[in-house]
Design a protein around this motif. Structure first.
Motif, PDB file in Angstrom:
ATOM      1  N   VAL A  84      39.107 -60.094  51.350  1.00 43.04           N
ATOM      2  CA  VAL A  84      40.191 -59.656  52.237  1.00 43.04           C
ATOM      3  C   VAL A  84      41.541 -60.111  51.679  1.00 43.04           C
ATOM      4  O   VAL A  84      42.523 -59.362  51.737  1.00 43.04           O
ATOM      5  CB  VAL A  84      39.976 -60.195  53.668  1.00 43.04           C
ATOM      6  CG1 VAL A  84      41.189 -59.963  54.535  1.00 43.04           C
ATOM      7  CG2 VAL A  84      38.757 -59.551  54.284  1.00 43.04           C
ATOM      8  N   GLY A  85      41.583 -61.307  51.116  1.00 49.51           N
ATOM      9  CA  GLY A  85      42.832 -61.806  50.552  1.00 49.51           C
ATOM     10  C   GLY A  85      43.312 -60.977  49.380  1.00 49.51           C
ATOM     11  O   GLY A  85      44.501 -60.700  49.244  1.00 49.51           O
ATOM     12  N   TYR A 128      42.424 -57.782  48.826  1.00 49.99           N
ATOM     13  CA  TYR A 128      42.667 -56.411  49.271  1.00 49.99           C
ATOM     14  C   TYR A 128      43.928 -56.290  50.131  1.00 49.99           C
ATOM     15  O   TYR A 128      44.766 -55.422  49.905  1.00 49.99           O
ATOM     16  CB  TYR A 128      41.445 -55.894  50.026  1.00 49.99           C
ATOM     17  CG  TYR A 128      41.602 -54.509  50.564  1.00 49.99           C
ATOM     18  CD1 TYR A 128      41.699 -53.417  49.705  1.00 49.99           C
ATOM     19  CD2 TYR A 128      41.663 -54.272  51.929  1.00 49.99           C
ATOM     20  CE1 TYR A 128      41.856 -52.131  50.199  1.00 49.99           C
ATOM     21  CE2 TYR A 128      41.818 -52.993  52.433  1.00 49.99           C
ATOM     22  CZ  TYR A 128      41.919 -51.929  51.569  1.00 49.99           C
ATOM     23  OH  TYR A 128      42.072 -50.674  52.064  1.00 49.99           O
ATOM     24  N   ARG A 129      44.075 -57.169  51.145  1.00 48.55           N
ATOM     25  CA  ARG A 129      45.165 -57.024  52.109  1.00 48.55           C
ATOM     26  C   ARG A 129      46.361 -57.936  51.846  1.00 48.55           C
ATOM     27  O   ARG A 129      47.460 -57.631  52.271  1.00 48.55           O
ATOM     28  CB  ARG A 129      44.647 -57.290  53.527  1.00 48.55           C
ATOM     29  CG  ARG A 129      43.601 -56.313  54.011  1.00 48.55           C
ATOM     30  CD  ARG A 129      44.189 -54.957  54.199  1.00 48.55           C
ATOM     31  NE  ARG A 129      45.244 -55.052  55.200  1.00 48.55           N
ATOM     32  CZ  ARG A 129      45.645 -54.087  55.960  1.00 48.55           C
ATOM     33  NH1 ARG A 129      45.100 -52.920  55.857  1.00 48.55           N
ATOM     34  NH2 ARG A 129      46.599 -54.261  56.838  1.00 48.55           N
ATOM     35  N   GLN A 130      46.145 -59.084  51.241  1.00 45.46           N
ATOM     36  CA  GLN A 130      47.187 -60.067  50.953  1.00 45.46           C
ATOM     37  C   GLN A 130      47.951 -60.494  52.203  1.00 45.46           C
ATOM     38  O   GLN A 130      49.185 -60.572  52.216  1.00 45.46           O
ATOM     39  CB  GLN A 130      48.132 -59.550  49.875  1.00 45.46           C
ATOM     40  CG  GLN A 130      47.421 -59.331  48.558  1.00 45.46           C
ATOM     41  CD  GLN A 130      48.351 -58.913  47.452  1.00 45.46           C
ATOM     42  OE1 GLN A 130      49.542 -58.708  47.663  1.00 45.46           O
ATOM     43  NE2 GLN A 130      47.813 -58.783  46.257  1.00 45.46           N
ATOM     44  N   GLN A 131      47.203 -60.748  53.265  1.00 48.12           N
ATOM     45  CA  GLN A 131      47.769 -61.275  54.503  1.00 48.12           C
ATOM     46  C   GLN A 131      47.037 -62.575  54.824  1.00 48.12           C
ATOM     47  O   GLN A 131      45.826 -62.579  55.041  1.00 48.12           O
ATOM     48  CB  GLN A 131      47.602 -60.286  55.653  1.00 48.12           C
ATOM     49  CG  GLN A 131      48.380 -59.014  55.476  1.00 48.12           C
ATOM     50  CD  GLN A 131      48.144 -58.035  56.607  1.00 48.12           C
ATOM     51  OE1 GLN A 131      47.316 -58.261  57.478  1.00 48.12           O
ATOM     52  NE2 GLN A 131      48.890 -56.950  56.586  1.00 48.12           N
ATOM     53  N   GLN A 132      47.776 -63.671  54.857  1.00 43.01           N
ATOM     54  CA  GLN A 132      47.161 -64.983  54.989  1.00 43.01           C
ATOM     55  C   GLN A 132      46.380 -65.142  56.291  1.00 43.01           C
ATOM     56  O   GLN A 132      45.243 -65.627  56.284  1.00 43.01           O
ATOM     57  CB  GLN A 132      48.218 -66.071  54.888  1.00 43.01           C
ATOM     58  CG  GLN A 132      48.810 -66.187  53.513  1.00 43.01           C
ATOM     59  CD  GLN A 132      49.903 -67.227  53.449  1.00 43.01           C
ATOM     60  OE1 GLN A 132      50.263 -67.838  54.441  1.00 43.01           O
ATOM     61  NE2 GLN A 132      50.433 -67.435  52.262  1.00 43.01           N
ATOM     62  N   LEU A 191      45.099 -62.900  58.370  1.00 45.75           N
ATOM     63  CA  LEU A 191      43.919 -62.044  58.388  1.00 45.75           C
ATOM     64  C   LEU A 191      42.818 -62.614  57.491  1.00 45.75           C
ATOM     65  O   LEU A 191      41.644 -62.613  57.862  1.00 45.75           O
ATOM     66  CB  LEU A 191      44.280 -60.630  57.944  1.00 45.75           C
ATOM     67  CG  LEU A 191      43.132 -59.625  57.908  1.00 45.75           C
ATOM     68  CD1 LEU A 191      42.597 -59.396  59.316  1.00 45.75           C
ATOM     69  CD2 LEU A 191      43.587 -58.324  57.277  1.00 45.75           C
ATOM     70  N   THR A 192      43.196 -63.124  56.337  1.00 45.96           N
ATOM     71  CA  THR A 192      42.228 -63.721  55.417  1.00 45.96           C
ATOM     72  C   THR A 192      41.520 -64.906  56.056  1.00 45.96           C
ATOM     73  O   THR A 192      40.295 -65.032  55.989  1.00 45.96           O
ATOM     74  CB  THR A 192      42.940 -64.165  54.121  1.00 45.96           C
ATOM     75  OG1 THR A 192      43.562 -63.037  53.533  1.00 45.96           O
ATOM     76  CG2 THR A 192      41.974 -64.792  53.156  1.00 45.96           C
TER      77      THR A 192
END
Length: 107
Positions: free
Chosen positions: A82-83, A85-89, A91-92
Protein backbone atom coordinates in the motif's frame (compact mmCIF):
# COMPACT_ATOMS: atom_id res chain seq x y z
CA UNK A 1 18.99 5.40 49.34
CA UNK A 2 17.42 8.42 50.93
CA UNK A 3 15.02 10.86 49.32
CA UNK A 4 17.73 13.52 49.23
CA UNK A 5 20.14 11.21 47.40
CA UNK A 6 17.44 10.27 44.89
CA UNK A 7 16.67 13.94 44.30
CA UNK A 8 20.35 14.78 43.78
CA UNK A 9 20.72 11.92 41.29
CA UNK A 10 17.62 12.99 39.33
CA UNK A 11 18.77 16.62 39.33
CA UNK A 12 22.24 15.55 38.16
CA UNK A 13 20.78 13.50 35.31
CA UNK A 14 18.64 16.48 34.32
CA UNK A 15 21.63 18.84 34.29
CA UNK A 16 23.77 16.48 32.20
CA UNK A 17 20.99 15.70 29.70
CA UNK A 18 19.88 19.31 29.35
CA UNK A 19 23.45 20.59 29.20
CA UNK A 20 24.47 18.32 26.34
CA UNK A 21 21.38 19.09 24.31
CA UNK A 22 21.49 22.82 25.00
CA UNK A 23 25.10 23.13 23.90
CA UNK A 24 24.44 21.23 20.67
CA UNK A 25 21.22 23.10 19.85
CA UNK A 26 22.67 26.50 20.75
CA UNK A 27 25.46 25.98 18.21
CA UNK A 28 23.24 24.37 15.56
CA UNK A 29 22.29 27.59 13.80
CA UNK A 30 25.96 28.49 13.32
CA UNK A 31 26.80 25.26 11.50
CA UNK A 32 26.10 24.93 7.80
CA UNK A 33 25.99 21.52 6.24
CA UNK A 34 26.63 20.69 2.62
CA UNK A 35 23.53 20.01 0.55
CA UNK A 36 24.40 16.32 0.08
CA UNK A 37 24.48 15.83 3.87
CA UNK A 38 21.08 17.49 4.25
CA UNK A 39 19.67 15.27 1.50
CA UNK A 40 21.12 12.17 3.16
CA UNK A 41 19.65 13.14 6.54
CA UNK A 42 16.15 12.91 5.05
CA UNK A 43 16.57 9.12 4.93
CA UNK A 44 17.57 8.71 8.58
CA UNK A 45 14.02 8.23 9.99
CA UNK A 46 13.22 5.55 7.40
CA UNK A 47 16.50 3.75 8.05
CA UNK A 48 16.03 3.81 11.84
CA UNK A 49 12.43 2.62 11.62
CA UNK A 50 13.46 -0.20 9.28
CA UNK A 51 16.21 -1.27 11.66
CA UNK A 52 13.74 -1.38 14.55
CA UNK A 53 10.91 -3.16 12.73
CA UNK A 54 12.81 -5.75 10.64
CA UNK A 55 13.80 -8.08 13.51
CA UNK A 56 10.25 -7.93 14.89
CA UNK A 57 8.73 -8.79 11.51
CA UNK A 58 11.13 -11.53 10.49
CA UNK A 59 11.77 -13.09 13.91
CA UNK A 60 8.63 -12.63 16.05
CA UNK A 61 9.40 -15.59 18.30
CA UNK A 62 13.18 -15.28 18.26
CA UNK A 63 13.62 -17.52 15.20
CA UNK A 64 13.38 -16.68 11.52
CA UNK A 65 9.80 -17.05 10.30
CA UNK A 66 9.19 -16.37 6.61
CA UNK A 67 5.97 -18.35 6.36
CA UNK A 68 2.46 -17.05 5.75
CA UNK A 69 1.62 -18.05 9.32
CA UNK A 70 3.57 -15.00 10.52
CA UNK A 71 1.04 -12.17 11.05
CA UNK A 72 3.84 -9.61 11.46
CA UNK A 73 5.18 -10.49 8.02
CA UNK A 74 1.73 -10.35 6.41
CA UNK A 75 1.03 -6.94 7.94
CA UNK A 76 4.42 -5.63 6.84
CA UNK A 77 3.98 -6.91 3.29
CA UNK A 78 0.51 -5.38 3.05
CA UNK A 79 1.77 -2.07 4.43
CA UNK A 80 4.70 -2.13 2.01
CA UNK A 81 2.43 -2.75 -0.97
CA UNK A 82 0.00 0.00 0.00
CA UNK A 83 2.87 2.36 0.77
CA UNK A 84 4.45 1.83 -2.62
CA UNK A 85 1.13 2.02 -4.48
CA UNK A 86 -0.63 4.90 -2.69
CA UNK A 87 2.18 6.73 -0.84
CA UNK A 88 -0.12 7.83 1.98
CA UNK A 89 1.31 7.29 5.44
CA UNK A 90 -1.93 7.00 7.41
CA UNK A 91 -3.49 4.59 4.92
CA UNK A 92 -0.32 2.48 4.95
CA UNK A 93 -0.35 2.24 8.75
CA UNK A 94 -4.07 1.43 8.94
CA UNK A 95 -3.86 -1.30 6.29
CA UNK A 96 -0.78 -2.84 7.90
CA UNK A 97 -2.39 -2.92 11.34
CA UNK A 98 -5.68 -4.29 10.01
CA UNK A 99 -3.96 -7.07 8.07
CA UNK A 100 -1.86 -7.91 11.12
CA UNK A 101 -4.90 -8.18 13.42
CA UNK A 102 -6.93 -10.17 10.90
CA UNK A 103 -4.02 -12.55 10.35
CA UNK A 104 -3.38 -12.90 14.07
CA UNK A 105 -6.90 -13.33 15.41
CA UNK A 106 -9.10 -14.42 12.50
CA UNK A 107 -6.85 -16.91 10.74
Amino acid sequence: MSVLQSLVIILGMFVVTFGIRFVLLARAHKVTMPSYVEQALKYVPVAVLTAIITPMVLMPSGEMSLSLDNPWLLGALAAFAVGIYRQQQLLTIVVGVLVFFVARYAL
